[in-house]
Structure formats: C-alpha cells, structure tokens
Design a protein around this motif. Structure first.
Motif, PDB file in Angstrom:
ATOM      1  N   THR B 223      -0.193  -1.266  -4.938  1.00  0.00           N
ATOM      2  CA  THR B 223      -1.306  -2.178  -5.201  1.00  0.00           C
ATOM      3  C   THR B 223      -1.363  -2.699  -6.638  1.00  0.00           C
ATOM      4  O   THR B 223      -1.942  -3.743  -6.871  1.00  0.00           O
ATOM      5  CB  THR B 223      -2.660  -1.494  -4.901  1.00  0.00           C
ATOM      6  N   GLN B 224      -0.785  -1.983  -7.586  1.00  0.00           N
ATOM      7  CA  GLN B 224      -1.013  -2.348  -8.984  1.00  0.00           C
ATOM      8  C   GLN B 224       0.227  -2.825  -9.729  1.00  0.00           C
ATOM      9  O   GLN B 224       0.109  -3.254 -10.872  1.00  0.00           O
ATOM     10  CB  GLN B 224      -1.592  -1.144  -9.767  1.00  0.00           C
ATOM     11  N   THR B 225       1.389  -2.698  -9.136  1.00  0.00           N
ATOM     12  CA  THR B 225       2.606  -2.976  -9.912  1.00  0.00           C
ATOM     13  C   THR B 225       3.405  -4.129  -9.328  1.00  0.00           C
ATOM     14  O   THR B 225       3.178  -4.557  -8.203  1.00  0.00           O
ATOM     15  CB  THR B 225       3.536  -1.747  -9.966  1.00  0.00           C
ATOM     16  N   ARG B 226       4.341  -4.579 -10.146  1.00  0.00           N
ATOM     17  CA  ARG B 226       5.225  -5.654  -9.711  1.00  0.00           C
ATOM     18  C   ARG B 226       6.057  -5.209  -8.521  1.00  0.00           C
ATOM     19  O   ARG B 226       6.371  -5.989  -7.631  1.00  0.00           O
ATOM     20  CB  ARG B 226       6.134  -6.049 -10.878  1.00  0.00           C
ATOM     21  N   PHE B 227       6.397  -3.914  -8.493  1.00  0.00           N
ATOM     22  CA  PHE B 227       7.175  -3.379  -7.370  1.00  0.00           C
ATOM     23  C   PHE B 227       6.449  -3.626  -6.047  1.00  0.00           C
ATOM     24  O   PHE B 227       7.032  -4.103  -5.077  1.00  0.00           O
ATOM     25  CB  PHE B 227       7.399  -1.874  -7.586  1.00  0.00           C
ATOM     26  N   ARG B 229       4.015  -5.796  -5.523  1.00  0.00           N
ATOM     27  CA  ARG B 229       3.856  -7.239  -5.333  1.00  0.00           C
ATOM     28  C   ARG B 229       5.089  -7.839  -4.685  1.00  0.00           C
ATOM     29  O   ARG B 229       5.017  -8.587  -3.727  1.00  0.00           O
ATOM     30  CB  ARG B 229       3.581  -7.854  -6.718  1.00  0.00           C
ATOM     31  N   TYR B 230       6.270  -7.454  -5.191  1.00  0.00           N
ATOM     32  CA  TYR B 230       7.522  -7.967  -4.620  1.00  0.00           C
ATOM     33  C   TYR B 230       7.712  -7.473  -3.189  1.00  0.00           C
ATOM     34  O   TYR B 230       8.211  -8.199  -2.334  1.00  0.00           O
ATOM     35  CB  TYR B 230       8.724  -7.533  -5.478  1.00  0.00           C
ATOM     36  N   ALA B 232       5.451  -6.837  -0.920  1.00  0.00           N
ATOM     37  CA  ALA B 232       4.632  -7.636  -0.003  1.00  0.00           C
ATOM     38  C   ALA B 232       5.141  -9.069   0.076  1.00  0.00           C
ATOM     39  O   ALA B 232       5.171  -9.678   1.149  1.00  0.00           O
ATOM     40  CB  ALA B 232       3.176  -7.611  -0.449  1.00  0.00           C
ATOM     41  N   ALA B 233       5.570  -9.621  -1.064  1.00  0.00           N
ATOM     42  CA  ALA B 233       6.021 -11.020  -1.086  1.00  0.00           C
ATOM     43  C   ALA B 233       7.261 -11.197  -0.211  1.00  0.00           C
ATOM     44  O   ALA B 233       7.359 -12.156   0.550  1.00  0.00           O
ATOM     45  CB  ALA B 233       6.326 -11.460  -2.517  1.00  0.00           C
TER      46      ALA B 233
END
Lengths: 258, 358
Positions: B223-227, B229-230, B232-233
């Motif tokens: 929920t909080q990191t770029r890891f 984010r990527y 989910a993206a």
C-alpha cells in the motif's frame, strides 16, 4: 513561418518488410500551435507519430528538435526530450487513481531514508495532481478514486493531464476523441486549447474534420505514406482537405495499404 | 448505469467534465461496504457460532486460538506471496512444491552439518549451532531460487504463469523426492524445532510471530511503496505500465522471487513444527493459498487486492476445520464449505467489478 519550429521532421521513411508505410513524411510543429494530421486509413499517420514518440525507428529522414538533430530510440528518450503521447487506447491503469496514473513510472518518493526504502510521497503526488487538474480546468471529484470508475471523458482528461504534466514541449494525441461522446469530445477539445495556450505544441491525429477545423491551427494531409499538403486553417476548407485525402483514391485503390 | 444528462456548458466556462460520479445512496453504500467486508463478518460469525456451540465453549479457549493461529501461519505466508502474484494478474501454482523443496533442502543441510549420521540417528546434534543457520539460509535461497526461475520463465519466455508454475510445481515436488530418495527426513535438530517450531515468545508461537511480521511488512509494501504501486499497475494494465516506463519484466521477476522466498520461510516453519518434511501432505497447499487470496477479495483479474483480506481468507478454512472437529462434525464438511465460500467470493468480486466499471 517566422517562428522557429519546435519540431521538424523531414523525409521520414519507414517500411515493414516489403510494405512501405512511410515514403516521405514531413511535419513542422510550432510552439503554441495545434497541428492536425489527417489522412485516410493506412495513410501512415499512426506510423508517423509512433516514430515521433519513440515506439518505432525510422528507416530514413531526419527529426530536429529546436533545430537540433535527434534520434528517438525509445519512448523513454522521447519523454526526456519533452515529448509525451496520449495513446488511442488510453494507457491508464484502471484500478489506480488519477494521482497514481499521473505519476506512474515517475513516482515521487519520500525524503530519505524512507524514500530509499521505496516509500511513496502520496501527499505530494496528490497535491500536484490536483494542481494539474485545476490548471487544466478538469473537474473530477476526487483524484483518489480508481480511474476505472470515471467516465470515458474523465479518463481521457486524466490521460491528457498526464501528458501535459510531463510533456514540457510537445504533446502527441492519437485520436483523442474517438471513443468519446459529443459532450466529452467538447471537453477534450477545450483541454487541447488550454494546452496550446500554455505554449506547448500539439500534434493531433483525427478523422473528425469539423473537430479539426475547430481546434487546429495547421493541417497536414497524408496519403499513402506521404505528406501531400500542409495548410494553415485559414488557407483551406474541409472540401479541399477531403479532396487531398481521397482525390487520387481510385487511381491507387489497389495499393493503398500499410 | 445511465449517464445523467446535463446541458452542455458554454465553451468559455471552466468545464465540469461529465456529470459527477453517480451519487451513492446510503443503501447502495451499505451494500458496497457489505461486499467489501462480508468475509470479515463471515469469519466473526463463525467464531461466535463455534464459541457458543462447542462443548464448554472449548473453541473460545486461549489454547485453541493459539493453535488456530499456529495452524494458519504457513498458509498466511504462502497467501501473502500469492496475493502479490495475483494482483499482477498472474497465478502461482507452485507454492506448495517450493515449500516442500525448501524444507527438504534446508533439513538435509541441517542434518548433514550437525553431526555424523550415527549421531543424528540418535538425536544428537553436536554441530547444530552452525548447521541450523546454514540450513535456514539454504532453505530461503532455494525458495527464492525457484521463485526467480518462475519469474524468468514468465517474463523472458513470455509463457503464461499458469503453465510455468504448474511445471515448476511438478519439478519442485519431484526434486524434493529426488533429494530424499522418497523417504521422510530424519528428525532435524531439536534446537531448531524448539525455537522456530514450538517455541513461544510472550506466549505466542514463533511461527505466528513470523507470520504477523510478514503481514505487516507485506501490507506496507503493497500500500505504501513503489513496489506495491507497480504490482497493482502491472495487474491493471501491463502494456500501459510498460509504456509509462514501469520496468514490468524486472518487477514481475521480483514478485515471483518474493513469493518463492516466502515459500522458503513457510518450508522452514513446516520443518521446525513437524521435525521432518512430509511431501505428500502439501499437495493442496497451492489451492489453499489461492483460496485464501480469493476469499480475501483479491481479484483474479489483477489490479486490486489486500493483504488483510488474505489474512481473513486464510483463517476461514482453519476455523471451520477446528470448529467442526471440536463439535464432532465430520471435518470433510470443511472442504465443502470452503469450496462454496470461494465461489461466493469470486461471484461478489465480479459483481463489484460490474458496479465500478461502466
């Protein structure tokens, strides 16, 4: 043309095997102008902008940015030159919100040491997205709701906002209104005017001539991989454009594919 | 969902794009909240039900809860990895195989280095203090290695994750059998069993603590990191992510490697709890892990998912099993009910997707 062009592409060629997609494509984009690229299906418009956005490599010709010859190896290189592209099929991640999409691949991190550990600065990204939305007069309720839950026009607006946020000089749009309703198309056209007024050059592919005459400053016509005409809006008419697009069609009918 | 019609604004006015998102009525909000949290309510209802119906309220006892948590810890670890994979719109069928392989590899190393085979057979482990850390390292490395292999095959060969992990599942199970010669391992050092297996800290079993730490880290990561984010993206729009500059292949490799690492960790816990590695008892681990993820509301289509959901989803089967056993109900009913829960969970997910995407 008194202003120096932002982008000048001359004699661009591209073939896929024995199929010639582009034989002589030319374009001169001036800052603060909307340049429409028109042509029938298979005229080479999409191939041309894919070359300008770094997705494809040309087999010949030259691209100059601010008078300097450049090679655009990949989409990343295009972005570094200040060229952003809004793809026709909306390259947004639907489950992510507007802010996440705006910063996708270019996330803003928290200051060290948390940033080193990969922590996102969500607040900064949200604030910047809200600013961008305000600046472009895009009214979406929340930049934190999944893009999937927005309407088609709102999604396109987010895609455009992302391009504008990062495209410092050139924004390329591939049929930005093709999937939209009338009202949403009007909104996107208004957005394009907003972008132009901030001094960015816009290249826009469209099939919708009334729309082009509403928003474009300059119109290039492509046919069978060649740029066959280049007008300012005042110099031409829809009839003339249609003639340029299709005039010799019967003559070339059997070869017109790319 | 009809788009409300409003008059076209004059071109000069700041444009309100489209109508505001459909206004959610209170009833609608409640239904949506229910769709999001029903599984938690379901779990709480089960706990209340078993607490009331079990003789002497045996279900409610501290000991029983401790055992429940212990029994769920391995599935939680597998489920966490599986959550990341499924959020990328992938699937990992190999988790059970990697768990067993890692446990066997770690166990063999521990046995080999802790003493002569005669000593080990007599449950004497003179060099346990060096053998145990070595075994732990080997198990984690083996798990991560299998995960890396999965990731490389998925990205470099562009094979569907279903096929790649189905293949590595078989290879890992077969590999584990080859390592042991088809027999169970001798008993691993008692020090290892007593610390990671049955050991407690502040009255909580060590495997449960390991699982709790993993949950917190994974939740923050997602929920909080770029890891996250990527992750989910990519699950939401892989091609779009690639065009946006997300290093898609590298990230997928990391996700599968992370899952492999967690399988290695689960393998170590398994080894420590049972003192050996029973290969055949892990044949359905992959299905249990996937069930936990899906029951927890993570979409099999990628893009969305939560670690907390997986945590709740992991407990449903163990709570059912535990309650049925105490109540003297045929525990085979557990499998039937878990199966039904999976179907309901996926149905609710699809219903929710139809709501949010017009």
């Amino acid at each position: 043309m008194s202003e120096s062009p932002l982008l000048r592409a001359t004699g661009i060629q591209k073939h896929f095997g024995s199929v010639v997609a582009l034989r002589d494509a030319n374009l001169e984009l001036v800052a603060g102008e909307v340049h429409a690229l028109v042509g029938d299906n298979g005229a080479g418009k999409s191939t041309f902008i894919k070359i300008l956005s770094g997705v494809l490599q040309p087999d010949g010709g030259e691209v100059l940015i601010d008078g300097r010859a450049v090679t655009i190896h990949n989409p990343q290189a295009a972005r570094e030159l200040g060229i952003e592209t809004v793809y026709q099929d909306l390259a947004l991640a639907g489950h992510l919100d507007a802010a996440s999409n705006l910063f996708l691949g270019r996330e803003r991190m928290l200051p060290p040491p948390l940033g080193w550990m990969g922590f996102l600065d969500k607040r900064a990204m949200r604030r910047r997205t809200e600013e961008e939305m305000r600046h472009l007069k895009i009214g979406i309720k929340s930049v934190e709701q999944p893009v999937l839950s927005l309407s088609g026009g709102q999604r396109q607006a987010v895609a455009v906002a992302r391009a504008v946020a990062w495209g410092k000089r050139i924004v390329i749009m591939d049929e930005p209104t093709a999937a939209l309703g009338v009202r949403e198309s009007l909104m996107v056209l208004q957005l394009i005017r907003e972008i132009r007024s901030s001094g960015i050059g816009v290249i826009m592919i469209s099939h919708n001539l009334p729309e082009i005459f509403e928003v474009a400053d300059r119109i290039s016509v492509m046919r069978l991989g060649q740029t066959v005409a280049n007008f300012t809006k005042a110099e031409t008419s829809m009839e003339a454009i249609v003639t340029m697009m299709t005039g010799a069609e019967s003559q070339y009918l059997s070869t017109g594919s790319s | 969902m009809a788009t409300p019609t409003t008059p076209i604004p004059p071109p000069q006015a700041p444009l309100e794009i489209d109508a505001p998102a459909p206004r959610a009525g209170t009833a609608r909000l409640m239904v949506l909240a229910l769709a999001n949290f029903w599984i938690l309510f379901f779990l709480l209802a089960l706990i209340v039900y078993f607490s009331i119906t079990t003789p002497n309220h045996a279900f409610l006892s501290t000991t029983n809860f401790k055992n429940l948590a212990l029994d769920t810890s391995e599935v939680i670890l597998l489920g966490i990895g599986e959550t990341f994979v499924i959020v990328t719109a992938g699937i990992d069928l190999s988790v059970g195989g990697i768990l067993v392989f890692s446990g066997v590899a770690g166990g063999l190393v521990m046995l080999h280095f802790s003493g002569t085979s005669a000593q080990v057979d007599n449950l004497q482990y003179p060099h346990a203090s060096t053998a145990i850390p070595l075994g732990i390292a080997v198990a984690l490395a083996a798990g991560t290695g299998w995960g890396l292999l999965n990731g490389l095959l998925v990205t470099l060969l562009r094979l569907p994750p279903f096929i790649v992990t189905l293949g590595s599942l078989g290879m890992a199970f077969g590999g584990a059998d080859l390592l042991t010669g088809g027999t169970n391992l001798s008993s691993v050092p008692t020090g290892f069993q007593n610390s990671l297996g049955n050991g407690t800290i502040l009255g909580i079993y060590v495997p449960v603590i390991v699982a709790l730490i993993a949950i917190v880290i994974a939740h923050v990561l997602l929920t909080q990191t770029r890891f996250g984010r990527y992750t989910a993206a990519i699950g939401s729009n892989e091609e779009g992510s690639r065009r946006s500059g997300v290093p898609v292949d590298l990230h997928l490799i990391k996700v599968y490697a992370l899952t492999g690492f967690l399988c290695g960790l689960a393998g170590l816990i398994d080894l420590a709890r049972f003192g050996t590695e029973n290969i055949s008892s892990h044949n359905t681990d992959n299905l249990n892990a996937i069930a936990a993820v899906v029951i927890g509301g993570t979409s099999l289509f990628g893009g969305v998912g939560t670690i907390i959901g997986t945590l709740v989803g992991a407990f449903i089967p163990t709570v059912l099993q535990n309650g049925f056993v105490i109540n003297g109900i045929d525990p085979f009913w557990q499998e039937v009910l878990v199966g039904a829960t999976i179907i309901i969970a996926v149905y609710i997910d699809q219903w929710r997707r139809r709501r949010t995407s017009k």
